[in-house]
Design a protein around this motif. Structure first.
Motif, PDB file in Angstrom:
ATOM      1  N   ARG A  30       0.833  -1.207   0.000  1.00 14.39           N
ATOM      2  CA  ARG A  30       0.000   0.000   0.000  1.00 14.39           C
ATOM      3  C   ARG A  30       0.873   1.265   0.000  1.00 14.39           C
ATOM      4  O   ARG A  30       0.625   2.209  -0.767  1.00 14.39           O
ATOM      5  CB  ARG A  30      -0.940  -0.019   1.209  1.00 14.39           C
ATOM      6  N   LEU A  31       1.896   1.280   0.847  1.00 18.06           N
ATOM      7  CA  LEU A  31       2.780   2.452   0.891  1.00 18.06           C
ATOM      8  C   LEU A  31       3.536   2.625  -0.425  1.00 18.06           C
ATOM      9  O   LEU A  31       3.779   3.744  -0.875  1.00 18.06           O
ATOM     10  CB  LEU A  31       3.769   2.304   2.055  1.00 18.06           C
ATOM     11  N   ILE A  34       2.517   2.072  -3.321  1.00 15.86           N
ATOM     12  CA  ILE A  34       1.684   2.719  -4.347  1.00 15.86           C
ATOM     13  C   ILE A  34       2.002   4.223  -4.360  1.00 15.86           C
ATOM     14  O   ILE A  34       2.181   4.833  -5.413  1.00 15.86           O
ATOM     15  CB  ILE A  34       0.183   2.483  -4.070  1.00 15.86           C
ATOM     16  N   TYR A  35       2.123   4.799  -3.165  1.00 14.65           N
ATOM     17  CA  TYR A  35       2.434   6.236  -3.074  1.00 14.65           C
ATOM     18  C   TYR A  35       3.869   6.519  -3.516  1.00 14.65           C
ATOM     19  O   TYR A  35       4.129   7.495  -4.219  1.00 14.65           O
ATOM     20  CB  TYR A  35       2.216   6.736  -1.639  1.00 14.65           C
ATOM     21  N   ASP A  49       0.985  14.892  -4.562  1.00  9.98           N
ATOM     22  CA  ASP A  49       0.018  13.803  -4.481  1.00  9.98           C
ATOM     23  C   ASP A  49      -0.992  14.158  -3.393  1.00  9.98           C
ATOM     24  O   ASP A  49      -0.728  15.029  -2.552  1.00  9.98           O
ATOM     25  CB  ASP A  49       0.732  12.492  -4.126  1.00  9.98           C
ATOM     26  N   MET A 106      -2.316  13.047  -0.357  1.00  9.13           N
ATOM     27  CA  MET A 106      -2.010  12.091   0.708  1.00  9.13           C
ATOM     28  C   MET A 106      -3.171  12.070   1.706  1.00  9.13           C
ATOM     29  O   MET A 106      -3.633  13.120   2.158  1.00  9.13           O
ATOM     30  CB  MET A 106      -0.721  12.491   1.426  1.00  9.13           C
ATOM     31  N   TYR A 110      -5.095   4.522  -0.529  1.00  7.51           N
ATOM     32  CA  TYR A 110      -4.586   3.157  -0.660  1.00  7.51           C
ATOM     33  C   TYR A 110      -4.119   2.604   0.675  1.00  7.51           C
ATOM     34  O   TYR A 110      -3.780   1.431   0.768  1.00  7.51           O
ATOM     35  CB  TYR A 110      -3.452   3.136  -1.701  1.00  7.51           C
ATOM     36  N   ILE A 111      -4.036   3.489   1.675  1.00  8.32           N
ATOM     37  CA  ILE A 111      -3.649   3.030   3.011  1.00  8.32           C
ATOM     38  C   ILE A 111      -4.727   3.441   4.016  1.00  8.32           C
ATOM     39  O   ILE A 111      -5.455   4.411   3.802  1.00  8.32           O
ATOM     40  CB  ILE A 111      -2.312   3.646   3.501  1.00  8.32           C
ATOM     41  N   TYR A 135      -6.114  -4.202  -5.479  1.00 12.75           N
ATOM     42  CA  TYR A 135      -6.459  -2.823  -5.141  1.00 12.75           C
ATOM     43  C   TYR A 135      -6.763  -2.056  -6.431  1.00 12.75           C
ATOM     44  O   TYR A 135      -6.450  -2.520  -7.533  1.00 12.75           O
ATOM     45  CB  TYR A 135      -5.334  -2.135  -4.348  1.00 12.75           C
ATOM     46  N   ILE A 166      -6.360   1.673  -8.431  1.00 14.23           N
ATOM     47  CA  ILE A 166      -5.645   2.953  -8.494  1.00 14.23           C
ATOM     48  C   ILE A 166      -6.527   3.955  -9.229  1.00 14.23           C
ATOM     49  O   ILE A 166      -7.083   3.663 -10.289  1.00 14.23           O
ATOM     50  CB  ILE A 166      -4.302   2.806  -9.260  1.00 14.23           C
TER      51      ILE A 166
END
Lengths: 268, 285
Positions: free
Chosen positions: A37-38, A40-41, B115, B117, B152-153, B221, B223
Motif C-alpha cells: 500500500r505504501l 503505491i504512493y 500527491d 495524501m 490506498y492506506i 487494489y 488505483i
C-alpha cells in the motif's frame, strides 16, 4: 511535534527514502500488505515527477533515451525534492544539476539542452505584455533618440551556448535524426521569445547579442551605438543600430520605449 | 427531501468537464454542449501566455469552477500564504462559481509530493483541518469545497470513518463538499467499506459538486488513474447519490489518456441519462 506532524513526516520519509518507520502506522489487509500500500504512493510519486520532467524536457529525453533519462530524473529527484506548489516549476534546477553533477557534467551539451528547453518553457507562459511597434519608436523625436532606452518583452530569454543544443532540439521536434553534438570554444548567442503565443528562437551575431544585452541592462541608444563601434565603423553605427532595433521590434522582442530617463513613450 | 436546506448551496450548473489542453481549440471552434468547465487552478497560476489566453476566452463562453491540488489543507506545515494569494488573484481574474481542493495533505517540511495524501481520521487532524479551513475561507472570502480523495492506506491511529471525518470537517468548518463518486468506490474497494454507507452519511445540504472518473483495477487494489471511461458500478453509485442529494453539478475528470472531446461528450450524455433516470425513480428509503 504534533502526532499528525510526526505521522506526515514518517509517511513523507517513506515516499522519499523508503524509511521503514511508517510501516507500523499502516494497516495491512488480506488483499494488500502495508508495504504494498505504501509503495503505491512511493512509485506514483516518482512516476509523476518523472512525467513532469518529460513534459518540460522532450529533447533531453530523446537525446538520453528512456532509461538514462529516468536515471537522471531519479538522481535529480533525490537531490531536489519539489518545494513548489505548482509542478510546472519543479524542473527549473535541472540544467544546473546537469552542469555540476557527474557523470552528466562530462557531457556539457546536456546542461545546455536543458537550459534551452527551460528557456522555451519560460517564454511559453511568461507574463503577457503588448509588443512595441515601429510607429511608437518613429514617434520619438530625432533629438531624443540618443537618450532613448527600452525594456525587452517579458518572454525574451538570452542564452550563450557552446553546443548545438538548439539544432538538436529542432531535429527532435521535427522527428528528424539529431545532428552530432558539437562544442565550440566560443559560445554562440541565442535568443528565445514569444510572438502571438508562438515560441521562436534564433542565434545572434556577436555585435547584435552585445547590443541586445546592453539594451536589456537599460543602455541608451547612444550607449548602444558607442559600444557597437567595436564591430562597426562610426559612420555606419547609427544606421546599423537602428536596423537591429527594427528587427527586434518587428519580432516582438521589445515592450517599452523611454524617450528620456523614466519617461515611458510607449503608447500601449 | 433533497436540498431541504438549500441556502448553503448554489444552483446546480448541470454537466461539466475538466478543461484540458488538447480540447482548447475544439471548444472555441465548436462550442460543445458542456454546461460548465472545471479548471485545475495550478495550471493557470502562471504569469501569462497560452494557458491564460485560452482560459480567458473559454470563461467568456462557459461558467468555470476552480479545482486545486496544492492547498494541502491537512498538512502540519503552516498554510502557504503565497499560494493562497496567487489562488485568490486567479479567482479575481476568472470569477469562478466556486473554488475546491482536496481533504488531504501534499507534503511537509516545505516539500511537495504532488500527491493527495490521505489524512488520519483522528480528532487531532479534525481540529487541525477545521481551523485551517476557517483561515482559508477568510482569505478567499467564500466557502471552500473539499473533495474526498482516493486512498490506498488506512492508518492504524484513525479513530473514525472517512465519511464521519468528512462530515465533521464540513459541518464544523462550515465548508462545502465536492463528493467524488469514483473516489468513494475506489477507497471502498481498497479498504473494504460499503460505498453506499459512505454516501448516505454525507449531509445533503453541503454537497455542491460531484466528480466522476475512471480508474485501474489491479486485482488486489484499485488505483485512481482518471485515464479510463467510468465503469458501471460507479454509474450505479452516482445514481444512488443523485437519489439522495437531488440534482448536483456533475463533472467528468479525465487527466491521462485524454480522448477526443466527442468521446467525453458522449460520456457526459451518459451522466445526463443516469441523472434523468435517477430523478424519475423514488428515493430509496
Amino acid at each position: 511535534m504534533s502526532k499528525l506532524g510526526a505521522l506526515q513526516q514518517a509517511f513523507q520519509a517513506y515516499v522519499l527514502h523508503a524509511d521503514d518507520a511508517m510501516r507500523q502506522e499502516v494497516a495491512s489487509t488480506p488483499q494488500a500488505s502495508a508495504e504494498i500500500r505504501l509503495d503505491i504512493y512511493a512509485s506514483a510519486y516518482r512516476l509523476r515527477l518523472i512525467e513532469a520532467l518529460q513534459t518540460e524536457y522532450t529533447a533531453l529525453h530523446a537525446a538520453l533515451g528512456d532509461e538514462a533519462f529516468e536515471q537522471l530524473c531519479m538522481a535529480y529527484l533525490d537531490a531536489h525534492p519539489s518545494s513548489y506548489r505548482n509542478l510546472r516549476w519543479f524542473g527549473g534546477d535541472l540544467s544546473v544539476f546537469l552542469r555540476t553533477t557527474p557523470p552528466y557534467a562530462d557531457t556539457p551539451i546536456l546542461a545546455e539542452l536543458a537550459a534551452f528547453e527551460w528557456a522555451m518553457g519560460l517564454a511559453f507562459d511568461a507574463a503577457d505584455a503588448p509588443s512595441l511597434s515601429l510607429s511608437e519608436i518613429a514617434a520619438v523625436p530625432g533629438a531624443a533618440w540618443p537618450a532613448m532606452s527600452f525594456q525587452a518583452h517579458p518572454a525574451v530569454h538570452r542564452l550563450d551556448l557552446h553546443s548545438n543544443a538548439p539544432l538538436l532540439w529542432k531535429a527532435v521536434d521535427a522527428e528528424d535524426d539529431p545532428p552530432p553534438a558539437t562544442h565550440a570554444t566560443h559560445p554562440i548567442a541565442w535568443v528565445v521569445w514569444r510572438q502571438d503565443l508562438r515560441i521562436f528562437f534564433r542565434s545572434m551575431a556577436v555585435d547584435e547579442a552585445w547590443a541586445f544585452d546592453a539594451l536589456r541592462r537599460g543602455a541608451t541608444f547612444a550607449d548602444i551605438c558607442a559600444g557597437l563601434c567595436e564591430w562597426i565603423s562610426e559612420l555606419q553605427v547609427a544606421q546599423h543600430a537602428a536596423g537591429l532595433l527594427k528587427g527586434w521590434v518587428e519580432s516582438g522582442m521589445l515592450w517599452r520605449v523611454y524617450s528620456e530617463a523614466g519617461h515611458d513613450a510607449s503608447r500601449h | 427531501m433533497p436540498h431541504s436546506e438549500q441556502s448553503l448551496l448554489q444552483a446546480p450548473l448541470g454537466f461539466g468537464l475538466g478543461l484540458r489542453i488538447p480540447h482548447y481549440e475544439t471548444i472555441l471552434q465548436t462550442r460543445p454542449a458542456v454546461d460548465w468547465f472545471e479548471v485545475l487552478s495550478e495550471n493557470y497560476m502562471v504569469p501569462g501566455g497560452k494557458p491564460l489566453y485560452y482560459l480567458d476566452r473559454i470563461r467568456a463562453l462557459y461558467p468555470i469552477v476552480m479545482h486545486g491540488v496544492s492547498l494541502s489543507i491537512g498538512s502540519s506545515d503552516p498554510l502557504n500564504r503565497d499560494y493562497l494569494k496567487q489562488l485568490k488573484a486567479l479567482a479575481q481574474r476568472i470569477e469562478p462559481r466556486w473554488i475546491s481542493d482536496h481533504l488531504c495533505w501534499t507534503g511537509v517540511e516545505n516539500v511537495n509530493l504532488h500527491d493527495l495524501m490521505p489524512l488520519p481520521y483522528t480528532e487531532e487532524a479534525l481540529r487541525h483541518v477545521v481551523a485551517r479551513v476557517g483561515e482559508v475561507q477568510d482569505i478567499l472570502g467564500r466557502r471552500l469545497l473539499l473533495e474526498n480523495v482516493s486512498s490506498y492506506i488506512g492508518y492504524t491511529q484513525s479513530e473514525m470513518s472517512e465519511w464521519v471525518f468528512l462530515r465533521e470537517v464540513a459541518q464544523q468548518a462550515d465548508c462545502l463538499i465536492l463528493l467524488d463518486i469514483n473516489n468513494i468506490y475506489v477507497s471502498g474497494f481498497n479498504h473494504g467499506f460499503d460505498p453506499a454507507e459512505y454516501i448516505d452519511a454525507i449531509p445533503v445540504n453541503r454537497v455542491q459538486q460531484f466528480h466522476l472518473a475512471g480508474h485501474r483495477n489491479q486485482g488486489d487494489y484499485i488505483i485512481d488513474t482518471h485515464d479510463e471511461p467510468i465503469i458501471d458500478p460507479v454509474w450505479a453509485l452516482y445514481a444512488h447519490a443523485l437519489r439522495r442529494f437531488g440534482p448536483v453539478s456533475t463533472m467528468i475528470e479525465r487527466d491521462d489518456n485524454i480522448p477526443a472531446l466527442d468521446e467525453l461528450l458522449a460520456e457526459l450524455d451518459q451522466a445526463r441519462h443516469v441523472a434523468r433516470q435517477a430523478h424519475a425513480q423514488p428515493a430509496v428509503a
